[in-house]
Design a protein around this motif. Structure first.
Motif, PDB file in Angstrom:
ATOM      1  N   LEU A 197       4.538   2.232   5.964  1.00 45.06           N
ATOM      2  CA  LEU A 197       3.193   1.732   5.687  1.00 45.06           C
ATOM      3  C   LEU A 197       3.123   0.220   5.882  1.00 45.06           C
ATOM      4  CD1 LEU A 197       3.174   4.529   4.018  1.00 45.06           C
ATOM      5  CD2 LEU A 197       1.273   3.500   2.835  1.00 45.06           C
ATOM      6  N   ALA A 198       2.009  -0.226   6.386  1.00 43.24           N
ATOM      7  CA  ALA A 198       1.760  -1.667   6.493  1.00 43.24           C
ATOM      8  C   ALA A 198       0.323  -1.901   6.066  1.00 43.24           C
ATOM      9  CB  ALA A 198       1.961  -2.145   7.921  1.00 43.24           C
ATOM     10  N   ASP A 199       0.117  -2.920   5.249  1.00 39.20           N
ATOM     11  CA  ASP A 199      -1.217  -3.223   4.710  1.00 39.20           C
ATOM     12  C   ASP A 199      -1.845  -2.001   4.041  1.00 39.20           C
ATOM     13  OD1 ASP A 199      -0.861  -5.728   5.697  1.00 39.20           O
ATOM     14  OD2 ASP A 199      -2.001  -5.382   7.532  1.00 39.20           O
ATOM     15  N   GLY A 200      -1.023  -1.212   3.381  1.00 40.88           N
ATOM     16  CA  GLY A 200      -1.541  -0.090   2.589  1.00 40.88           C
ATOM     17  C   GLY A 200      -1.817   1.183   3.367  1.00 40.88           C
ATOM     18  N   ASP A 235      -6.722  -3.984  -8.022  1.00 46.84           N
ATOM     19  CA  ASP A 235      -5.463  -3.268  -7.852  1.00 46.84           C
ATOM     20  C   ASP A 235      -4.577  -4.054  -6.877  1.00 46.84           C
ATOM     21  OD1 ASP A 235      -3.468  -1.416  -7.626  1.00 46.84           O
ATOM     22  OD2 ASP A 235      -4.618   0.053  -6.491  1.00 46.84           O
ATOM     23  N   ILE A 236      -3.579  -4.744  -7.433  1.00 45.61           N
ATOM     24  CA  ILE A 236      -2.730  -5.608  -6.595  1.00 45.61           C
ATOM     25  C   ILE A 236      -1.487  -4.825  -6.159  1.00 45.61           C
ATOM     26  CG2 ILE A 236      -1.614  -7.866  -6.416  1.00 45.61           C
ATOM     27  CD1 ILE A 236      -3.227  -8.654  -8.989  1.00 45.61           C
ATOM     28  N   GLY A 237      -1.525  -4.360  -4.936  1.00 43.30           N
ATOM     29  CA  GLY A 237      -0.390  -3.602  -4.414  1.00 43.30           C
ATOM     30  C   GLY A 237       0.517  -4.482  -3.574  1.00 43.30           C
ATOM     31  N   ALA A 238       1.385  -3.847  -2.777  1.00 42.16           N
ATOM     32  CA  ALA A 238       2.276  -4.619  -1.912  1.00 42.16           C
ATOM     33  C   ALA A 238       1.570  -4.972  -0.604  1.00 42.16           C
ATOM     34  CB  ALA A 238       3.540  -3.826  -1.618  1.00 42.16           C
ATOM     35  N   GLY A 239       0.862  -4.007  -0.037  1.00 45.31           N
ATOM     36  CA  GLY A 239       0.211  -4.226   1.256  1.00 45.31           C
ATOM     37  C   GLY A 239      -1.180  -4.815   1.139  1.00 45.31           C
ATOM     38  N   THR A 240      -1.924  -4.361   0.147  1.00 46.08           N
ATOM     39  CA  THR A 240      -3.298  -4.857  -0.025  1.00 46.08           C
ATOM     40  C   THR A 240      -3.620  -5.067  -1.507  1.00 46.08           C
ATOM     41  OG1 THR A 240      -4.132  -2.591  -0.101  1.00 46.08           O
ATOM     42  CG2 THR A 240      -4.277  -3.715   2.023  1.00 46.08           C
TER      43      THR A 240
END
Lengths: 124, 337
Positions: free
Chosen positions: B69-72, B157-162
């Protein structure tokens, strides 16, 4: 002769005075260490027993949850080859969910419609 | 007569971490990565065609790691598709060990707030062989649903990608109610890496080292203990003070989030702006950043102030919301898909 005796006695006393307390300390230390070690192993055994019990309880809970879920799903159990049964299940489920507010039903309808559109475009 | 059981699952498919919660009460979280042995030696040593999650990370020197996955969203290539399948299949197998062939799996999967139709279609396409019915929903909306928060509130919602923001106002959020920022966990990792290299050029860093530093020392508050970390420079260990570097880097993330929060507040109905400002819920792995909720509140000072709070069950809040939605969806609605 007298000198030798005095030396022997002095040496003996000196050795006694130095070695005896050290020996007592050493033996005492060993005893304390043994007691500590026994206590530790008893604690470890108790911890292991508790851990075993905990994992058994967890397993039982998971089994119960699975059984409960299967029982619930039993209501929606589908007989793949008999459409009437599936239809019956659907009616039952619709009845079960009828407690939902119109707002919630509207939300589900929106989500499903949104996903239907998405799926349709997937098939294109 | 063959009978089948329907299992409901909620999945938060994240760039860095994926979580699953099932109707049987099981839940699991894993790194969204797959590793394939590099050569015959690693193949012989590992004796597996692939490793997943933490196991793959532990053996990364022997593996070609894939982060699908990239950017969610799932990257658009065959390798990423296959890796995503492996991750999802493994999550399902581990949490539903009693799943039989005739059983059915109904899933709800959370995706970034403004994921494209193509991104959603990709997920449907790669899961069609092992998930019978799938519902794709906006991740921050799933968080709100899980908490029964349909009234005026703002989910961040602060994720890794987005970083996904969703404004709830008692109705289904539209595109205008949502924002999706690439300023998120991975962005912060890269910013910290660049900043450290700028100040200490020859220091050796890996994504894992940066993640550990960020999780241990990352902060956006005004005051914090000094962040002195042990790093190597050409193999020689040494202590480095990165307090200021971390603070500045973390502020780039919180500032971007603050601006998105401001914009969502600014174009909301004026009568309800105050309620919205005082009901900000911060979720996702990034909510662990020390002082993030205070930074968001601070960004609203000129708007009349606000109140933000971090969610407790960070790892599973998205998946929980997805499962709730999945279970509450009437059966006859599922039949429409």
């Amino acid at each position: 002769m007298l000198g030798n005796n005095v030396i022997q006695i002095s040496t003996g006393k000196l050795l006694g005075a130095t070695l005896l307390p050290s020996s007592i300390l050493l033996v005492g230390g060993i005893i304390i260490w043994q007691i500590w070690r026994n206590k530790q192993s008893r604690l470890q055994t108790k911890t292991d027993v508790l851990n075993d019990e905990l994992s058994q309880i967890k397993k039982q809970m998971a089994d119960l949850q699975t059984a409960n879920d299967k029982a619930k799903s039993g209501e929606s159990m589908q007989t793949e080859n008999t459409p009437s049964a599936a239809q019956h299940t659907n009616q039952k489920n619709a009845g079960k969910k009828s407690g939902k507010s119109p707002g919630e039903m509207g939300l589900f309808e929106y989500l499903i419609e949104d996903n239907i559109q998405l799926r349709k475009s997937t098939l294109e | 007569m063959s009978t089948s059981t329907i299992y409901h699952i909620g999945i938060d498919l994240g760039t860095s971490q994926s979580s699953i919660v099932t109707s049987t009460g099981k839940r699991l979280s894993t790194k969204t990565c797959v590793g394939h042995p590099k050569d015959v030696i690693s193949q012989k040593r590992l004796n597996k065609s692939h490793l997943l999650g933490e196991e793959a990370l532990k053996n990364r020197l022997s593996l070609n790691l894939v982060w699908p996955l990239a950017d969610g969203v799932v990257r658009d290539d065959a390798v990423a598709h296959e890796a995503t399948q492996l991750v999802l299949k493994d999550l399902i197998q581990q949490t539903l060990p009693s799943l039989e062939k005739e059983d059915k799996v109904y899933a709800t999967i959370g995706v970034p707030a403004l994921a494209s139709v193509q991104d959603k279609k990709t997920i449907i396409s790669i899961t069609k062989d092992f998930i019978d019915k799938i519902l794709i929903v906006s991740e921050p909306f799933a968080v709100a649903y899980g908490m029964d928060r349909f009234d005026e509130c703002l989910i961040v919602d602060i994720g890794a990608g987005t970083t996904d923001l969703c404004r709830m106002s008692g109705s289904i959020p539209g595109e205008d109610d949502q924002r999706s920022l690439t300023e998120a966990g991975n962005f912060l990792d890269q910013t910290i890496t660049d900043a450290i290299h700028q100040q200490y050029p020859d220091v050796q860093l890996t994504p894992q080292i940066i993640k550990v530093i960020k999780e241990k020392h990352g902060y956006v508050s005004d005051n914090n203990d000094p962040a002195i970390v042990s790093l190597t420079k050409k193999g020689q260990p040494g202590s480095y003070d990165i307090t200021e570097i971390l603070h500045k880097s973390c502020l780039t993330l919180s500032d971007a989030i603050g601006q998105a929060v401001q914009s969502l507040v600014a174009d909301f109905d004026p009568d309800f702006q105050e309620i919205l400002r005082h009901n900000i819920i911060v979720a996702g792995g990034g909510s662990r950043l020390m002082g993030i909720e205070k930074a968001i509140e601070k960004s609203l000072d000129s708007y009349g102030g606000g109140k933000a709070s971090c969610i407790q069950d960070v790892e599973f809040c998205g998946a929980n919301g997805c499962l709730k939605m999945c279970q509450e969806m009437p059966e006859n609605y599922w039949d429409k898909i």
